[in-house]
Design a protein around this motif. Structure first.
Motif, PDB file in Angstrom:
ATOM      1  N   TYR A  13     -13.636  34.913  -6.234  1.00  0.00           N
ATOM      2  CA  TYR A  13     -13.007  35.808  -7.197  1.00  0.00           C
ATOM      3  C   TYR A  13     -11.928  36.668  -6.542  1.00  0.00           C
ATOM      4  N   VAL A  14     -12.157  37.066  -5.295  1.00  0.00           N
ATOM      5  CA  VAL A  14     -11.163  37.905  -4.610  1.00  0.00           C
ATOM      6  C   VAL A  14     -10.129  37.064  -3.852  1.00  0.00           C
ATOM      7  N   GLY A  15     -10.122  35.756  -4.115  1.00  0.00           N
ATOM      8  CA  GLY A  15      -9.087  34.899  -3.557  1.00  0.00           C
ATOM      9  C   GLY A  15      -9.362  34.361  -2.170  1.00  0.00           C
ATOM     10  N   LYS A  16     -10.617  34.383  -1.749  1.00  0.00           N
ATOM     11  CA  LYS A  16     -10.979  33.889  -0.419  1.00  0.00           C
ATOM     12  C   LYS A  16     -11.812  32.612  -0.556  1.00  0.00           C
ATOM     13  N   PRO A  17     -11.927  31.825   0.511  1.00  0.00           N
ATOM     14  CA  PRO A  17     -12.761  30.619   0.429  1.00  0.00           C
ATOM     15  C   PRO A  17     -14.193  30.969   0.059  1.00  0.00           C
ATOM     16  N   ALA A  18     -14.779  30.199  -0.869  1.00  0.00           N
ATOM     17  CA  ALA A  18     -16.129  30.482  -1.338  1.00  0.00           C
ATOM     18  C   ALA A  18     -17.149  30.449  -0.202  1.00  0.00           C
ATOM     19  N   TYR A  19     -16.886  29.621   0.798  1.00  0.00           N
ATOM     20  CA  TYR A  19     -17.800  29.519   1.945  1.00  0.00           C
ATOM     21  C   TYR A  19     -17.084  29.958   3.223  1.00  0.00           C
ATOM     22  N   SER A  20     -16.454  31.102   3.124  1.00  0.00           N
ATOM     23  CA  SER A  20     -15.702  31.650   4.252  1.00  0.00           C
ATOM     24  C   SER A  20     -16.619  31.938   5.444  1.00  0.00           C
ATOM     25  N   GLU A  21     -16.039  31.829   6.610  1.00  0.00           N
ATOM     26  CA  GLU A  21     -16.737  32.195   7.845  1.00  0.00           C
ATOM     27  C   GLU A  21     -16.107  33.440   8.480  1.00  0.00           C
ATOM     28  N   ASP A  22     -15.229  34.115   7.727  1.00  0.00           N
ATOM     29  CA  ASP A  22     -14.501  35.275   8.236  1.00  0.00           C
ATOM     30  C   ASP A  22     -15.158  36.568   7.737  1.00  0.00           C
ATOM     31  N   PRO A  23     -15.693  37.401   8.621  1.00  0.00           N
ATOM     32  CA  PRO A  23     -16.324  38.658   8.195  1.00  0.00           C
ATOM     33  C   PRO A  23     -15.401  39.542   7.374  1.00  0.00           C
ATOM     34  N   ALA A  24     -14.097  39.476   7.637  1.00  0.00           N
ATOM     35  CA  ALA A  24     -13.153  40.302   6.880  1.00  0.00           C
ATOM     36  C   ALA A  24     -13.154  39.914   5.404  1.00  0.00           C
ATOM     37  N   ASP A  25     -13.345  38.638   5.108  1.00  0.00           N
ATOM     38  CA  ASP A  25     -13.400  38.197   3.719  1.00  0.00           C
ATOM     39  C   ASP A  25     -14.643  38.753   3.029  1.00  0.00           C
ATOM     40  N   PHE A  26     -15.740  38.806   3.753  1.00  0.00           N
ATOM     41  CA  PHE A  26     -16.967  39.356   3.185  1.00  0.00           C
ATOM     42  C   PHE A  26     -16.805  40.850   2.898  1.00  0.00           C
ATOM     43  N   LYS A  27     -16.068  41.534   3.750  1.00  0.00           N
ATOM     44  CA  LYS A  27     -15.818  42.959   3.525  1.00  0.00           C
ATOM     45  C   LYS A  27     -15.069  43.164   2.206  1.00  0.00           C
ATOM     46  N   LEU A  28     -14.095  42.306   1.965  1.00  0.00           N
ATOM     47  CA  LEU A  28     -13.312  42.398   0.741  1.00  0.00           C
ATOM     48  C   LEU A  28     -14.179  42.107  -0.485  1.00  0.00           C
ATOM     49  N   ALA A  29     -15.021  41.080  -0.397  1.00  0.00           N
ATOM     50  CA  ALA A  29     -15.912  40.750  -1.512  1.00  0.00           C
ATOM     51  C   ALA A  29     -16.910  41.878  -1.755  1.00  0.00           C
ATOM     52  N   GLY A  30     -17.419  42.468  -0.667  1.00  0.00           N
ATOM     53  CA  GLY A  30     -18.356  43.580  -0.799  1.00  0.00           C
ATOM     54  C   GLY A  30     -17.738  44.784  -1.481  1.00  0.00           C
ATOM     55  N   GLU A  31     -16.477  45.058  -1.183  1.00  0.00           N
ATOM     56  CA  GLU A  31     -15.783  46.178  -1.820  1.00  0.00           C
ATOM     57  C   GLU A  31     -15.621  45.946  -3.322  1.00  0.00           C
ATOM     58  N   MET A  32     -15.328  44.715  -3.698  1.00  0.00           N
ATOM     59  CA  MET A  32     -15.220  44.382  -5.119  1.00  0.00           C
ATOM     60  C   MET A  32     -16.565  44.569  -5.823  1.00  0.00           C
ATOM     61  N   LEU A  33     -17.637  44.067  -5.208  1.00  0.00           N
ATOM     62  CA  LEU A  33     -18.961  44.173  -5.807  1.00  0.00           C
ATOM     63  C   LEU A  33     -19.411  45.631  -5.936  1.00  0.00           C
ATOM     64  N   ALA A  34     -19.043  46.443  -4.956  1.00  0.00           N
ATOM     65  CA  ALA A  34     -19.462  47.848  -4.984  1.00  0.00           C
ATOM     66  C   ALA A  34     -18.926  48.565  -6.220  1.00  0.00           C
TER      67      ALA A  34
END
Length: 390
Positions: free
Chosen positions: A215-236
């Motif tokens: 949803y935030v434009g990153k690979p669904a199965y990303s291995e990059d912690p920075a992508d998870f940070k972005l997804a976490g911010e959206m979910l928050a």
């Protein structure tokens, strides 16, 4: 079916006649012809001496009567238990001595279990019905299980947004439905309005984070912690609007605990059927997000420490019969990778666009994949922080 061996005893009967010495002895009688050997009974699968099979599966995920039919045919007692999510199954396998002979992991999640040596190879020579599987479908699983060595498909579907149409329309007021259904649960503009009737998320990091990353434009199965940070911010941003993290989604939908839900397509359809059976008037539907639903393929695997391996192969072969594949689709609302089942699937199931998707909708789906062990802690930490609201 226990292997049977039939034997036919063949006796040759000879007649010997004794006449007077001066009389010629009669010619010996023609030997009685041996009866033709009876054809051997069809050989059933080899079974373990202990007639037991231990299965670990998801809740509400097997047609009624299927286990009993297997037990009656093969004389095997099945101990059938369920788990709530892939994470619970993984913990059981990693701990060792799970006690199970067949488990049902999602293919993408099973990748790290295969890499970790937690499953033993399937012996395809012991599965007569293996040829019923669609080669194109098996090629999708081969992306996480090279050469299809360890995984045999159970059922498949997609993780998506489902809604109670009447309640969602009322909560939105005059606001039109978004073009991308994920906005309902990921965008505060919509989630804040649906808070009044309830939003439910599957309680599973491996289901929520891939769609959030996408949803935030990153690979669904990303291995990059920075992508998870972005997804976490959206979910928050939508955490305050989420009422429920569900491990019993069918019951929670059917009982009206939420009006919008992130769930599995088949479960949403099952819940819709239950509402109708209870006389409810509300329409429960899984949506087909233009932003993509997350494909899942659930599979059968045999743990490395399984004790009843022959019985496990017998059950897999039983499940792969075309009639059982059709039963799964007809009763559980999940499509199958069993091409021999298609002829017996009901027309109303084949015609349901949220079960058997159109080529256009299929093309929008997020392909199956998996996370490595290296990113697992980031995945879990991101999800847990979201769930705790911190």
């Amino acid at each position: 079916m226990k292997k049977q061996v039939l034997a036919l005893a063949i006796a040759a009967v000879f007649l010997a006649a004794c006449g007077k010495k001066e009389e010629p002895a009669p010619a010996p009688a023609t030997p009685v012809a041996a009866a033709p050997a009876a054809p051997a009974a069809p050989a059933g699968p080899m079974l373990d001496d202990e007639k037991t099979l231990n299965i670990y599966n998801w809740p509400d995920y097997i047609p009624e009567g299927m286990i009993a039919a297997f037990e009656q045919e093969f004389g095997i007692k099945v101990n059938y238990n369920t788990f709530e999510n892939n994470e619970a199954l993984h913990a059981k396998l990693v701990a060792g001595n799970s006690g199970y002979d067949i488990v049902i992991p999602t293919a993408g999640f099973a990748k790290k279990q295969i890499d970790g040596g937690l499953y033993q190879p399937i012996d395809k020579s012991k599965i007569a019905n293996y040829g019923n599987l669609d080669p194109d479908f098996m090629a999708k699983i081969a992306g996480v299980d090279p050469e299809n060595k360890h995984l045999v498909p159970w059922a498949w579907g997609f993780t998506t947004v489902g809604i109670n149409k009447q309640k969602v329309e009322k909560a939105l007021g005059g606001m039109p439905m978004p073009e991308n259904a994920w906005d309902l649960v990921f965008k505060p503009e919509y989630s804040s309005k649906l808070r009044s009737c309830g939003i439910a998320y599957l309680d599973s990091p491996s289901e929520i984070l891939p769609v959030a990353l996408h949803y935030v434009g990153k690979p669904a199965y990303s291995e990059d912690p920075a992508d998870f940070k972005l997804a976490g911010e959206m979910l928050a941003k939508v955490r305050k609007d989420v009422r429920l993290f569900s491990s019993t989604m069918i019951d929670d939908i059917a009982s009206g605990k939420a009006c919008a839900f992130v769930g599995w397509s088949g479960d949403i359809n099952i819940a819709a059927d239950r509402v109708k059976e209870m006389g409810g008037k509300d329409e429960i539907v899984p949506l087909l997000p233009t932003g993509g639903g997350l494909v899942f393929i659930d599979t059968m695997a045999i743990p490395k420490d399984a004790k009843h391996v022959l019985n496990a192969h017998a059950f897999i072969d039983f499940y792969l019969r075309g009639s059982n594949g059709a039963l799964m689709a007809n009763e559980m609302n999940y499509p199958t990778g069993n091409k021999a089942a298609l002829a017996d699937i009901k027309d109303e199931i084949k015609g349901n666009a949220t079960i058997f998707l159109s080529p256009e909708d299929t093309a929008r789906l997020i392909p199956t994949g998996g996370f490595s062990n290296e990113i697992a802690s980031t995945l879990n930490d991101t999800y847990n922080a979201f769930k705790r609201g911190k």
